[in-house]
Design an enzyme around this catalytic site. Sequence first.
Site, short mmCIF file in Angstrom:
data_model
loop_
_atom_site.label_atom_id
_atom_site.label_comp_id
_atom_site.label_asym_id
_atom_site.label_seq_id
_atom_site.Cartn_x
_atom_site.Cartn_y
_atom_site.Cartn_z
N SER A 185 0.80 -1.23 0.00
CA SER A 185 0.00 0.00 0.00
C SER A 185 0.83 1.27 0.00
O SER A 185 0.26 2.37 -0.08
CB SER A 185 -0.94 0.01 1.21
OG SER A 185 -2.10 -0.74 0.92
N LYS A 188 0.07 3.82 -2.60
CA LYS A 188 -0.94 4.87 -2.49
C LYS A 188 -0.35 6.27 -2.33
O LYS A 188 -1.08 7.26 -2.44
CB LYS A 188 -1.89 4.55 -1.34
CG LYS A 188 -2.71 3.26 -1.58
CD LYS A 188 -3.66 2.97 -0.43
CE LYS A 188 -4.55 1.78 -0.75
NZ LYS A 188 -4.02 0.50 -0.26
N SER A 243 -6.21 2.78 4.59
CA SER A 243 -5.56 2.22 3.41
C SER A 243 -6.58 1.57 2.48
O SER A 243 -6.45 0.41 2.05
CB SER A 243 -4.50 1.19 3.81
OG SER A 243 -3.64 0.90 2.72
#
Length: 422
Positions: A185, A188, A243
């Site tokens: 993640s 991101k 997330s």
Amino acid sequence: MAQRTPGRRFGGERLLPTATVDDQYDDDYDEDDEDDEDDEDDEDDGEADAYISVDGQPPLISAKQAAVRVGAQPRRQGQRQQPGANPAPGSRRAIGTTLAWGGMLAALLALMVGLIAHTALTLPLSPLHANAGAVSGSVIRVDSGVGAVVGQPPAVTAQTAFLFDPDTGAVYYAKGANTELPMASCTKVMTLLLAVERGNLNQMVTVGADAHALVNPNSSYMGLDVGEKISLRDLLYGLVLPSGNDAAVAIADAIGGNQAAFVNLMNQRAQQLGLTHTHYANPHGLDAPGHYTTARDLAVLSAYALRNPIIEQVVSTYSYDIPKTATHKAYHLVTGNDLLPFARAPYPGAIGVKPGFTGNAGYCMSFAADRRGHLLVAAVLDDPSWQVRIVDMRTLLDWGYQQFGLPAAPSPTPGSDPSVNA
């Protein structure tokens, strides 16, 4: 309402350094955590110095139209000129000289105004105003290797790690910094950057079925439902704090039209920023072929993103509430960043950035802190657990601040807000 730490906090005097120096699913929470909080991977840097273009924020210069008023030469005291009377020959010569010099001055000022206007139009815009295709003239210099440091560098468990000062370019720690690994993640960070650069934060985004498909027990998510309409600004918090893979897809569809087009934009931006060891295959970070970065690239990207005040605000927020409206339900979002105030292991001055975890990537994170005016940004890839990741991150930050003569941070107290001056 967001509960957050103030961004880029400065406390105390500025010290001079003593040396220059998600298994397949992206689950940013610890699977053993009762509160379902999110947890969030050898080559030494031997290249030539890398220059990374970033968006600076120069003052905008307003070019104003110049006007020069030319008047007749003043008369001597007591002298009177009759209406309609012709001036004397000497007076005519004086007036002519004044007009000539006035004309030259007007032309010169017009030229200067034109040059200023041209400069103002061609200066790089700030990240909040620049389109994503723009590459500015400001530079973060990253040294090719670890500079002179005080003391013996610590050992970290993560497969790769990188720590540097984005204000000076000094690298304080590098372990396999250019080794390409999946980043879960931490992906991101780029999704967030493009959303802020290309989107209108007040635009309403309609959630599609592709985004809602990632709301499942095997994925980290915000909890979006098909057909909900929610602002891009609120989606940023859903992207970062829990997330949300669903939020990542909703943002990609809104900004790029579809996920594939958005991923192309992600890769273009990576190239523009000089992230030559980074490639994206999706906007959320689930394991996929051709999806990787390095500790160095991730740290540099994070430092770049932190220059945007909106991004810094989002990544430094601990919790965020979105009230129910006619177009969407209410949301209560809590961060998975362990270093922020009120989290599991708060670090003084922590201001972000993004954790990640997949079975293939391990526990990863890009992180930053600002203590006594010194900003440090770092990344770790492929730690074996979230507990070890916390140890690695705090160890690296303590090591970096040691170079400025600062003591190690106090042992963390979960749920506390440590002083930035600690």
